[in-house]
Design a protein around this motif. Sequence first.
Motif, short mmCIF file in Angstrom:
data_model
loop_
_atom_site.label_atom_id
_atom_site.label_comp_id
_atom_site.label_asym_id
_atom_site.label_seq_id
_atom_site.Cartn_x
_atom_site.Cartn_y
_atom_site.Cartn_z
N ALA A 118 -14.01 2.56 7.84
CA ALA A 118 -13.40 3.33 8.92
C ALA A 118 -11.90 3.48 8.75
N CYS A 119 -11.22 2.37 8.38
CA CYS A 119 -9.75 2.45 8.28
C CYS A 119 -9.20 2.04 6.93
N ALA A 120 -10.05 1.65 6.02
CA ALA A 120 -9.69 1.28 4.64
C ALA A 120 -8.96 -0.04 4.55
N ALA A 121 -8.84 -0.79 5.64
CA ALA A 121 -8.19 -2.10 5.58
C ALA A 121 -9.05 -3.06 4.78
N GLU A 122 -8.37 -4.02 4.12
CA GLU A 122 -9.10 -5.02 3.35
C GLU A 122 -9.35 -6.24 4.21
#
Length: 213
Positions: free
Chosen positions: A7-11
Amino acid sequence: MPISCSACAAENADESRFCNQCGAGLPRGCPACGVDNPAEARFCGGCGAGLGENAASPAPAAAPVAERREVTVLFADLSGFTKMSTSQDPEETHAVLNRYFAIADGAVERYGGSIDKHIGDNVMGVFGASLAHSNDPERAVRAAIDIHRELAELDIGISAHIGIASGTVLASGTGSDTYSEYTVTGETVNLASRLQDIAKSGEIVISDKVRAA
């Protein structure tokens, strides 16, 4: 290995189930096959393994439906195996058995039969379950002839005695929750075993029904 949020590409840490930035569910890697699955998945879409501590075990595979079938049963047994095994090293006996099984199993499968089981040095082959042919009795006899011929060609002093019978059996899964197998049962199986006992070394004894086929 970090997991990227779709959804937000955060790791996120590899043990995370929800994104630490947006709260979206993270894909779940299957511990059995490695395929990524949606966060809410209870079973892997790649291999069917359960996912997560709360996932129930996959339903067991359905047992084969029991059915009456017309089959031909072949029993092939090594002649003098007990005496041979007491006079040889275990490694030599093991090597002889493997060569024998390769010949017997190969002959049965070459003519469209299947190996039901090995019982010591005894091979039980079935023609007609689960795949049937219009000439299964003939196929069984041809397999028996090949077994005798190929054992003779080995020229190591071993031979077999073989019994063949045709008739109706019950083909089904047999066993317990711990172990089960698909096999055939009935008087035809018993008759083939008795005919094998009657056969002398190098002989094939067949039932009247096989002879008439």
